[in-house]
Every structure is written in C-alpha cells, then in structure tokens.
Design a protein around this motif. Structure first.
Motif, PDB file in Angstrom:
ATOM      1  N   ARG A  36       0.813  -1.214   0.000  1.00 54.05           N
ATOM      2  CA  ARG A  36       0.000   0.000   0.000  1.00 54.05           C
ATOM      3  C   ARG A  36       0.849   1.268   0.000  1.00 54.05           C
ATOM      4  N   TRP A  37       1.945   1.272   0.743  1.00 51.64           N
ATOM      5  CA  TRP A  37       2.854   2.405   0.743  1.00 51.64           C
ATOM      6  C   TRP A  37       4.215   1.960   1.252  1.00 51.64           C
ATOM      7  N   THR A  38       5.202   2.806   1.040  1.00 51.02           N
ATOM      8  CA  THR A  38       6.566   2.479   1.452  1.00 51.02           C
ATOM      9  C   THR A  38       7.122   3.594   2.323  1.00 51.02           C
ATOM     10  N   ALA A  39       8.129   3.261   3.128  1.00 53.13           N
ATOM     11  CA  ALA A  39       8.696   4.243   4.047  1.00 53.13           C
ATOM     12  C   ALA A  39      10.215   4.200   4.099  1.00 53.13           C
ATOM     13  N   GLY A  40      10.834   3.389   3.248  1.00 53.69           N
ATOM     14  CA  GLY A  40      12.282   3.260   3.279  1.00 53.69           C
ATOM     15  C   GLY A  40      12.991   4.226   2.345  1.00 53.69           C
ATOM     16  N   GLN A  41      14.263   4.424   2.608  1.00 56.42           N
ATOM     17  CA  GLN A  41      15.102   5.265   1.759  1.00 56.42           C
ATOM     18  C   GLN A  41      15.929   4.421   0.791  1.00 56.42           C
ATOM     19  N   ASN A  42      15.938   3.107   1.018  1.00 57.92           N
ATOM     20  CA  ASN A  42      16.739   2.212   0.192  1.00 57.92           C
ATOM     21  C   ASN A  42      15.855   1.388  -0.728  1.00 57.92           C
ATOM     22  N   GLU A  43      16.361   1.104  -1.894  1.00 54.79           N
ATOM     23  CA  GLU A  43      15.707   0.189  -2.811  1.00 54.79           C
ATOM     24  C   GLU A  43      16.734  -0.827  -3.292  1.00 54.79           C
ATOM     25  N   VAL A  44      16.282  -2.058  -3.406  1.00 63.14           N
ATOM     26  CA  VAL A  44      17.148  -3.115  -3.890  1.00 63.14           C
ATOM     27  C   VAL A  44      16.549  -3.681  -5.166  1.00 63.14           C
ATOM     28  N   THR A  45      17.345  -3.792  -6.194  1.00 64.65           N
ATOM     29  CA  THR A  45      16.867  -4.313  -7.474  1.00 64.65           C
ATOM     30  C   THR A  45      17.005  -5.830  -7.501  1.00 64.65           C
ATOM     31  N   VAL A  46      15.879  -6.480  -7.732  1.00 67.40           N
ATOM     32  CA  VAL A  46      15.854  -7.934  -7.843  1.00 67.40           C
ATOM     33  C   VAL A  46      15.778  -8.289  -9.323  1.00 67.40           C
ATOM     34  N   HIS A  47      16.681  -9.129  -9.784  1.00 70.11           N
ATOM     35  CA  HIS A  47      16.728  -9.515 -11.186  1.00 70.11           C
ATOM     36  C   HIS A  47      16.016 -10.840 -11.402  1.00 70.11           C
ATOM     37  N   GLY A  48      15.213 -10.891 -12.467  1.00 67.13           N
ATOM     38  CA  GLY A  48      14.506 -12.112 -12.828  1.00 67.13           C
ATOM     39  C   GLY A  48      15.116 -12.769 -14.045  1.00 67.13           C
ATOM     40  N   ARG A  52      12.381 -14.205 -23.726  1.00 69.21           N
ATOM     41  CA  ARG A  52      12.696 -14.840 -25.003  1.00 69.21           C
ATOM     42  C   ARG A  52      12.384 -13.916 -26.175  1.00 69.21           C
ATOM     43  N   VAL A  53      11.461 -12.982 -25.952  1.00 70.13           N
ATOM     44  CA  VAL A  53      11.032 -12.072 -27.017  1.00 70.13           C
ATOM     45  C   VAL A  53      12.008 -10.918 -27.191  1.00 70.13           C
ATOM     46  N   THR A  54      12.312 -10.236 -26.079  1.00 72.03           N
ATOM     47  CA  THR A  54      13.159  -9.033 -26.163  1.00 72.03           C
ATOM     48  C   THR A  54      14.620  -9.300 -25.850  1.00 72.03           C
ATOM     49  N   GLY A  55      14.877 -10.413 -25.147  1.00 76.64           N
ATOM     50  CA  GLY A  55      16.253 -10.698 -24.742  1.00 76.64           C
ATOM     51  C   GLY A  55      16.694  -9.896 -23.549  1.00 76.64           C
ATOM     52  N   GLU A  56      15.749  -9.125 -22.969  1.00 76.28           N
ATOM     53  CA  GLU A  56      16.077  -8.296 -21.815  1.00 76.28           C
ATOM     54  C   GLU A  56      15.757  -9.031 -20.507  1.00 76.28           C
ATOM     55  N   ARG A  57      16.539  -8.724 -19.520  1.00 77.08           N
ATOM     56  CA  ARG A  57      16.336  -9.333 -18.201  1.00 77.08           C
ATOM     57  C   ARG A  57      15.390  -8.464 -17.386  1.00 77.08           C
ATOM     58  N   SER A  58      14.414  -9.082 -16.733  1.00 79.45           N
ATOM     59  CA  SER A  58      13.449  -8.321 -15.931  1.00 79.45           C
ATOM     60  C   SER A  58      14.086  -7.835 -14.639  1.00 79.45           C
TER      61      SER A  58
END
Length: 207
Positions: A36-48, A52-58
């Motif tokens: 619903r909402w966030t309160a942190g100053q940090n963000e962590v990027t999670v890679h998926g 197969r279509v674009t060749g890009e990683r989520s």
C-alpha cells in the motif's frame, strides 16, 4: 535470524512494524499489488529471468520498508522471549561480572529467582555467564542488585525486530529506533549501520 542478504521490513496499515520478510516474498506481494505504501530510503533491485522475445532481463525495485494491505494492527504489546534475543538485548554481557561471552557460555537468569516467585518474563530476566548464575543461586535480589552492571527491561516490538535481525539496513534502523522503550540500551550497545546501494550487501538476487 542471521541472513547474509538484507531483509524487507513489513508494517501493518497503522504503520506499526510487524516482521521481516525476504526479497522473494516482497516480490510476490508486489506482483499481487498488496503493497500500500513504502517508508524506506533504500531500494534493492531484484533480477529475474531473460525474456525470449526481447532478450532483456526483468528487474524489480523493492523498497526496504513496506506496508501491506490486509495486515491488521498487532494486539501483542510484548514480544516473546528467546535466549538469542535476550543475549542480543544485553549485548552478550553478563549482568553480574560484566564480561562478554559467546552464546554457548551464557544463560538466562531470573532477577527474582523462580524459587522465590520470579516469573519468566522480559522484566525479570538478564543475561548471565554460567559461573555467575551458579554463584547467584536463589539469593534475594537485594543481596546483589546494587552490584549488577544493568537491570532487566522489556524491549518494544521494534527493538525485538532489531534483536532478531543482524543485517538491518540504515533506514530500517532509523525507523525502528524511533520506537525504543525509555529503558532500552540498544543504541548504547549497537552502532547505526552505514550501507550504500553500491555496497556488496545490496546484491541482485534471482527470483
């Protein structure tokens, strides 16, 4: 709880800290649109995975402090006692001799002995090394109270969360230490963590 990867702090809808979850669980809540909402100053990027279509990683950026819909305000005012949390509360220091020990050499001691009617509650337990605990025995608290290095106290729910996670991020530390009890010794024992997003602790993980 001792994790090599930082955890996400979960709040209820009233903004009260409730629990720690891993990034995989936070990603699930994000995909289900439950944050619903966030309160942190940090963000962590999670890679998926790689498309197969674009060749890009989520990629998915997760905030370090999230409030979840459907999480009701907690009715528990006092956290459960465990030896690990107790020893962390007291900084692995014996209340009687003042020395510091590993967990294996420490015990849970009752300020008012159980034999004298003392209860197994936060406000009546301290960390003690095994020799000091044995010497104290069932003596009345008036016989040793003045010589103790510290007295027992009840940690808040926020402090208990700090005690059960050894890899707290700086913004999580700042958020949780706002709700420490007046008797808390946490900030005198533990230093505020300093972590930047380029730090190795902010590792991309697969989900």
């Amino acid at each position: 709880m001792n994790n090599s990867k930082p955890l996400i702090l979960v709040l209820d809808m009233a903004g009260t800290p409730r629990k720690w979850i891993d990034f995989e669980k936070a990603a699930y809540y994000h995909c289900k649109d439950l944050i619903r909402w966030t309160a942190g100053q940090n963000e962590v990027t999670v890679h998926g995975g790689v498309s197969r279509v674009t060749g890009e990683r989520s990629e998915l950026a997760l905030n370090s402090i999230i409030a979840l819909g459907g999480v009701r305000p907690s009715k528990r005012a006092i956290p459960l006692i465990t030896n690990s949390a107790l020893f962390r509360r007291d900084g692995h220091q014996c209340a009687y001799c003042g020395d510091h020990f590993s967990k294996a050499k420490l015990t849970r001691d009752h300020y008012v002995a159980r034999a004298n009617g003392g209860k197994d509650i936060w406000g009546n337990v301290v960390t003690a090394c095994k020799p000091c605990n044995n010497r104290k025995g069932h003596r009345c608290e008036s016989e040793y109270s003045d010589d103790m290095y510290f007295k027992p106290y009840v940690p808040s729910l926020s402090e208990h969360l700090l005690l059960t996670n050894k890899n707290v991020l700086d913004d999580q530390y700042d958020f949780l230490t706002k709700s420490l009890s007046k008797d808390s010794r946490f900030e005198t024992i533990y230093s505020r963590p300093t972590m930047e997003q380029g730090n190795a602790d902010y590792r991309a993980i697969e989900y």
